[in-house]
Each structure stands twice: as structure tokens, then as C-alpha cells.
Design a protein around this motif. Structure first.
Motif, PDB file in Angstrom:
ATOM      1  N   GLN A  64       4.407  11.167  -6.102  1.00 21.42           N
ATOM      2  CA  GLN A  64       4.154  11.036  -4.817  1.00 21.42           C
ATOM      3  C   GLN A  64       2.467  11.041  -4.726  1.00 21.42           C
ATOM      4  OE1 GLN A  64       6.470  13.895  -2.744  1.00 21.42           O
ATOM      5  NE2 GLN A  64       8.279  12.579  -2.579  1.00 21.42           N
ATOM      6  N   LYS A  65       2.234  12.295  -5.632  1.00 18.57           N
ATOM      7  CA  LYS A  65       0.527  12.424  -5.952  1.00 18.57           C
ATOM      8  C   LYS A  65       0.005  11.192  -6.447  1.00 18.57           C
ATOM      9  CE  LYS A  65      -2.666  15.799  -7.431  1.00 18.57           C
ATOM     10  NZ  LYS A  65      -3.404  14.947  -7.948  1.00 18.57           N
ATOM     11  N   GLN A  66       0.782  10.606  -7.501  1.00 19.08           N
ATOM     12  CA  GLN A  66       0.008   9.378  -7.938  1.00 19.08           C
ATOM     13  C   GLN A  66      -0.265   8.232  -7.160  1.00 19.08           C
ATOM     14  OE1 GLN A  66       2.867   6.736 -10.007  1.00 19.08           O
ATOM     15  NE2 GLN A  66       1.225   6.255 -11.784  1.00 19.08           N
ATOM     16  N   LEU A  67       0.771   8.097  -6.164  1.00 14.78           N
ATOM     17  CA  LEU A  67       0.594   7.050  -4.878  1.00 14.78           C
ATOM     18  C   LEU A  67      -0.437   7.640  -4.008  1.00 14.78           C
ATOM     19  CD1 LEU A  67       1.265   4.513  -3.744  1.00 14.78           C
ATOM     20  CD2 LEU A  67       3.340   5.693  -2.439  1.00 14.78           C
ATOM     21  N   VAL A  68      -0.677   8.697  -3.625  1.00 14.82           N
ATOM     22  CA  VAL A  68      -1.457   9.177  -2.662  1.00 14.82           C
ATOM     23  C   VAL A  68      -3.013   9.099  -3.426  1.00 14.82           C
ATOM     24  CG1 VAL A  68      -2.480  11.410  -1.501  1.00 14.82           C
ATOM     25  CG2 VAL A  68      -0.310  10.882  -1.297  1.00 14.82           C
ATOM     26  N   ALA A  88      10.407   1.281  -5.153  1.00 15.36           N
ATOM     27  CA  ALA A  88       9.900   2.520  -5.599  1.00 15.36           C
ATOM     28  C   ALA A  88       8.742   3.136  -4.738  1.00 15.36           C
ATOM     29  CB  ALA A  88       9.466   2.736  -7.174  1.00 15.36           C
ATOM     30  N   VAL A  89       7.754   2.263  -4.614  1.00 11.20           N
ATOM     31  CA  VAL A  89       6.633   2.096  -3.724  1.00 11.20           C
ATOM     32  C   VAL A  89       6.870   2.628  -2.171  1.00 11.20           C
ATOM     33  CG1 VAL A  89       4.591   1.367  -2.759  1.00 11.20           C
ATOM     34  CG2 VAL A  89       5.127   0.916  -5.158  1.00 11.20           C
ATOM     35  N   SER A  90       7.972   1.707  -1.749  1.00 10.50           N
ATOM     36  CA  SER A  90       8.314   1.857  -0.493  1.00 10.50           C
ATOM     37  C   SER A  90       9.226   3.102  -0.048  1.00 10.50           C
ATOM     38  CB  SER A  90       9.279   0.563  -0.008  1.00 10.50           C
ATOM     39  OG  SER A  90       9.934   0.747   1.425  1.00 10.50           O
ATOM     40  N   GLN A  91       9.736   3.667  -1.126  1.00  8.89           N
ATOM     41  CA  GLN A  91      10.672   4.932  -0.961  1.00  8.89           C
ATOM     42  C   GLN A  91       9.620   5.890  -1.086  1.00  8.89           C
ATOM     43  OE1 GLN A  91      13.596   5.182  -0.269  1.00  8.89           O
ATOM     44  NE2 GLN A  91      13.775   7.634  -0.546  1.00  8.89           N
ATOM     45  N   ARG A  92       8.648   5.856  -1.755  1.00  5.09           N
ATOM     46  CA  ARG A  92       7.722   7.017  -1.918  1.00  5.09           C
ATOM     47  C   ARG A  92       6.730   7.340  -0.603  1.00  5.09           C
ATOM     48  NH1 ARG A  92       4.806   6.497  -8.165  1.00  5.09           N
ATOM     49  NH2 ARG A  92       6.806   6.978  -8.932  1.00  5.09           N
ATOM     50  N   LEU A  93       6.394   6.232  -0.318  1.00  9.63           N
ATOM     51  CA  LEU A  93       5.759   6.126   1.309  1.00  9.63           C
ATOM     52  C   LEU A  93       6.837   6.577   2.351  1.00  9.63           C
ATOM     53  CD1 LEU A  93       4.010   2.569   1.480  1.00  9.63           C
ATOM     54  CD2 LEU A  93       2.862   4.885   1.429  1.00  9.63           C
TER      55      LEU A  93
END
Length: 209
Positions: A9-13, A42-47
Motif C-alpha cells: 500500500q505504501k508503494q502505491l501511495v 492488485a492495484v484495484s484491491q490496494r486502492l
């Protein structure tokens, strides 16, 4: 107390912050998946999880527009941009936003442009060069169907031709005044001109001359 994020999650933020600072808007989910080397799902789930934690907010259920939320609950400073349509032509009456009339979009700093439903129109010609408006510039406008004397407006003449000029209302006619002595002052009857917006700023692009 900071919201606890997983490494993913931190990677995506961090990725979203970087992308927004660089381009002014959040990337698509597919682009994020490609850049991060993970699946679209995976992106959708993390969002979704970041939304639940109050770290991001989506603008509408199906919108690509994402807002990063700072520790105070306000929109993060990196998300200070607004995307406005560049209209291919100005139509008589509002709204102006039929998608088929768009010629792309323009990303603006929302701290400078605070109006709602802004639109942009590419300037043709140099009739307003005295006001610093040049061929190819983007005139950023707020929709409005009236004008005060001396304001620079987008006006529709004979319901066909859009022009950027300084507006003056006289007792028996409307005057659209250029800011270049090489161009004549234009005078029209009240039923020949429709104000469509007030110019609130100019963006110079690579296409400007």
C-alpha cells in the motif's frame, strides 16, 4: 497517529504522489499496474483498502480522478490540479461539455483557478496580443452568459464563430474590441452575440507562436 500501511500500500501511495507531482493527475489503473509490475486487480484491491483507511478518495464511483488525503483529512498538497476540457468549438447556450466537442484536456493548478465547470479554448489569431493573448494560447474560461464592460470574454457571433475579445455594451449595440490596432472593432446587434464565458487566465503551450 499515522495510518498503518502495508509495504504494498505504501508503494502505491508513493507512486501516486510521484505521478501526480510529475503530470498533475493520477495515472490510470492499467498504467499503475504496468509501472509497478503488478496486476490490474492488485492495484484495484490496494486502492479499495486505501479508501477504507482514508488515505485516498475517488471522485465518483467510476472516476479515474483520485485525491490523496493528508493527515489532517484535507486533500494532500500534491493533488492541487484540476483537469478541464479543451472545447473544439463553443456552442450556443450552456453547458458546453458534450464529450464529442472536446479536443483533449488541460491540467491547471486549482489554487490559481478556483471556478467550477471551467473550460479552455485555443486562441486563433493575434487580435488580442495587446492583452498578452497570442496565437495558440489556451484561454481558460468560466462559463457565463453575461459580461461587464471591459471584460475579456468568449463570445459566439451569429451562433457560429467563437471569438475572444473585450466586451462593451452600448445603448444600441454590442462592441467586441480587439487589443491589436491591425484588427477592427466589431459591432453587432444584441441578438447577434452570445457571451459564453469570461476569460480568467491564459496558458501558453508549446503550440503557441
Amino acid at each position: 497517529m499515522e495510518t498503518q500501511l502495508t509495504p504494498g500500500q505504501k508503494q502505491l501511495v508513493d507512486y501516486l504522489k510521484s505521478a501526480i507531482q510529475r503530470t498533475g493527475k493520477a495515472p490510470s489503473l492499467r498504467q499503475a499496474a504496468r509501472d509497478l509490475g503488478i496486476s490490474h486487480a492488485a492495484v484495484s484491491q490496494r486502492l479499495k483498502l486505501l479508501e477504507r483507511k482514508g488515505v485516498v478518495r475517488r471522485q465518483g464511483r467510476y472516476s479515474r480522478t483520485l485525491h490523496l488525503i493528508g493527515p489532517t483529512g484535507q486533500t494532500d498538497g500534491t493533488q492541487r490540479w484540476v483537469e478541464v476540457p479543451v472545447v473544439g468549438r463553443v456552442n450556443a447556450g450552456l453547458p458546453l461539455y458534450a464529450q464529442q466537442e472536446w479536443e483533449g484536456s488541460l491540467v491547471l493548478d486549482s489554487s490559481l483557478y478556483r471556478g467550477r465547470n471551467l473550460f479552455a479554448l485555443r486562441v486563433r489569431g493575434n487580435s488580442m496580443q495587446g492583452a498578452g493573448i497570442l496565437e495558440g494560447d489556451m484561454a481558460v474560461c468560466t462559463p457565463r452568459q453575461y459580461a461587464e464592460n471591459g471584460e475579456i470574454v468568449v463570445a459566439l457571433v451569429h451562433e457560429e464563430e467563437a471569438t475572444v475579445k473585450r466586451f462593451f455594451l452600448h445603448r444600441d449595440h454590442v462592441e467586441l474590441r480587439p487589443e491589436n490596432p491591425d484588427y477592427p472593432v466589431m459591432r453587432y446587434g444584441f441578438d447577434e452575440v452570445l457571451v459564453q464565458g469570461r476569460v480568467v487566465g491564459i496558458q501558453r503551450t508549446l503550440h503557441s507562436k
